[in-house]
Scaffold this active site. Sequence first.
Site, short mmCIF file in Angstrom:
data_model
loop_
_atom_site.label_atom_id
_atom_site.label_comp_id
_atom_site.label_asym_id
_atom_site.label_seq_id
_atom_site.Cartn_x
_atom_site.Cartn_y
_atom_site.Cartn_z
N LYS A 67 0.82 -1.07 -0.06
CA LYS A 67 0.13 0.12 -0.10
C LYS A 67 0.82 1.22 -0.11
O LYS A 67 0.59 2.19 -0.67
CB LYS A 67 -1.13 0.01 1.31
CG LYS A 67 -2.01 -1.00 1.06
CD LYS A 67 -2.81 -0.82 2.51
CE LYS A 67 -4.16 -1.78 2.30
NZ LYS A 67 -4.56 -1.96 3.70
N GLN A 111 -5.19 -1.33 9.68
CA GLN A 111 -5.31 -2.84 8.93
C GLN A 111 -5.88 -3.79 9.86
O GLN A 111 -5.63 -3.85 11.11
CB GLN A 111 -3.71 -3.14 8.85
CG GLN A 111 -3.49 -4.59 8.26
CD GLN A 111 -3.97 -4.54 6.49
OE1 GLN A 111 -3.73 -3.49 5.88
NE2 GLN A 111 -4.50 -5.70 6.32
N ASP A 134 -11.56 3.19 4.04
CA ASP A 134 -11.94 1.73 4.05
C ASP A 134 -13.71 1.83 3.83
O ASP A 134 -13.93 0.65 3.63
CB ASP A 134 -11.58 0.98 5.09
CG ASP A 134 -10.39 -0.09 4.62
OD1 ASP A 134 -10.47 -0.21 3.28
OD2 ASP A 134 -9.76 -0.59 5.45
#
Length: 312
Positions: A67, A111, A134
């Site tokens: 990422k 995460q 997200d």
Amino acid sequence: MPESRSSMAPDTSHRARIIDGRATAARVRAEVARQVAVLAGRHGVTPGLAVILVGADPASKIYVRNKGKQTREAGMRSFETLLPASVAQAELLDNIARLNADTAVHGILVQLPLPRQIDELAIIDALAPHKDVDGFSMINTGLLAARSSGMVPCTPLGCLLLLKEYVGALSGQRALVVGRSNLVGKPMMQLLLREHCTVTVAHSRTRDLAEECRRADILIAAIGKPGLIKGDWIRPGATVIDVGINRISVPSPDGPREKLAGDVDFDTAVHVAGAITPVPGGVGPMTIACLLKNTVIAACAQNHIDPGSLSG
Ligand code: NDP
């Protein structure tokens, strides 16, 4: 009596079109990079994405490293916060509050999964909704369901972009989503409804999954069970999007080795479907590309810039 479908041999002369997620993701990233350059040149804004990694899970570390690399390659700023697996909830919340207040950070991603001592939902809901790239927080989940707006979760968004490219018009199509998780299945259902599909959601209590699959023009598998969906469950010509990422052990001359497998039995499905995503190389690359896309949208919103004005 006609032969039952399950005993019919697949037509091996037929091969589905392979949905190339790597190529589509590369195009999405190139468009993001172009928009980032316009944002910097015209508005003096450089989008910033912060990732928080708790613990040292090897797969998560690789994912976070990727990422960071792709964020920088798109011309954005990448911030990483690494915390030990033993971190206390309060310390994690302090880090989120710091990033929420940092004007150089436009998107924040925590995460998952988080260690057991942490209340995952409380952490996700502590993210400022306009920085929740997200799209998992309660506010963004509600906005997607009720207003068709807000931050859309990256993996379902990636699936939708692939469908739009490979199927085109989705209106009226019969779609089946197998899996009802908050991260994939449910937002996928919302996105397909928004595109005017007729949507069914299946899960572990669904009575006859094979029959449900056979009705679907579009089949999305987000289960986490390698090869669960067989070729003869698929409607001939259907479009199959396999979200599953499962590590399986396969024999090799040098002993067993690990490989990635999807939730669909690709070898049989490829002879029935009209188009299908491979694993790896299908949905996976789209997830990070959509994360970068969401970060640009977040940077625009935080600077009162219409994202449409960045189009080429
Ligand atoms: P979850 O474990 O949260 O959800 C799995 C879903 O599958 C549940 O709704 C469950 O039903 C359903 N299910 C389990 N067994 C069956 C069965 N036998 N028949 C029908 N449904 C079943 O997983 P996620 O949604 O987080 O992820 C799904 C898969 O997608 C995983 O392989 C994951 O690794 C992958 N993934 C891939 C991403 C990518 O970037 N490509 C990103 C995110 C996930 P129930 O609700 O009844 O328990």
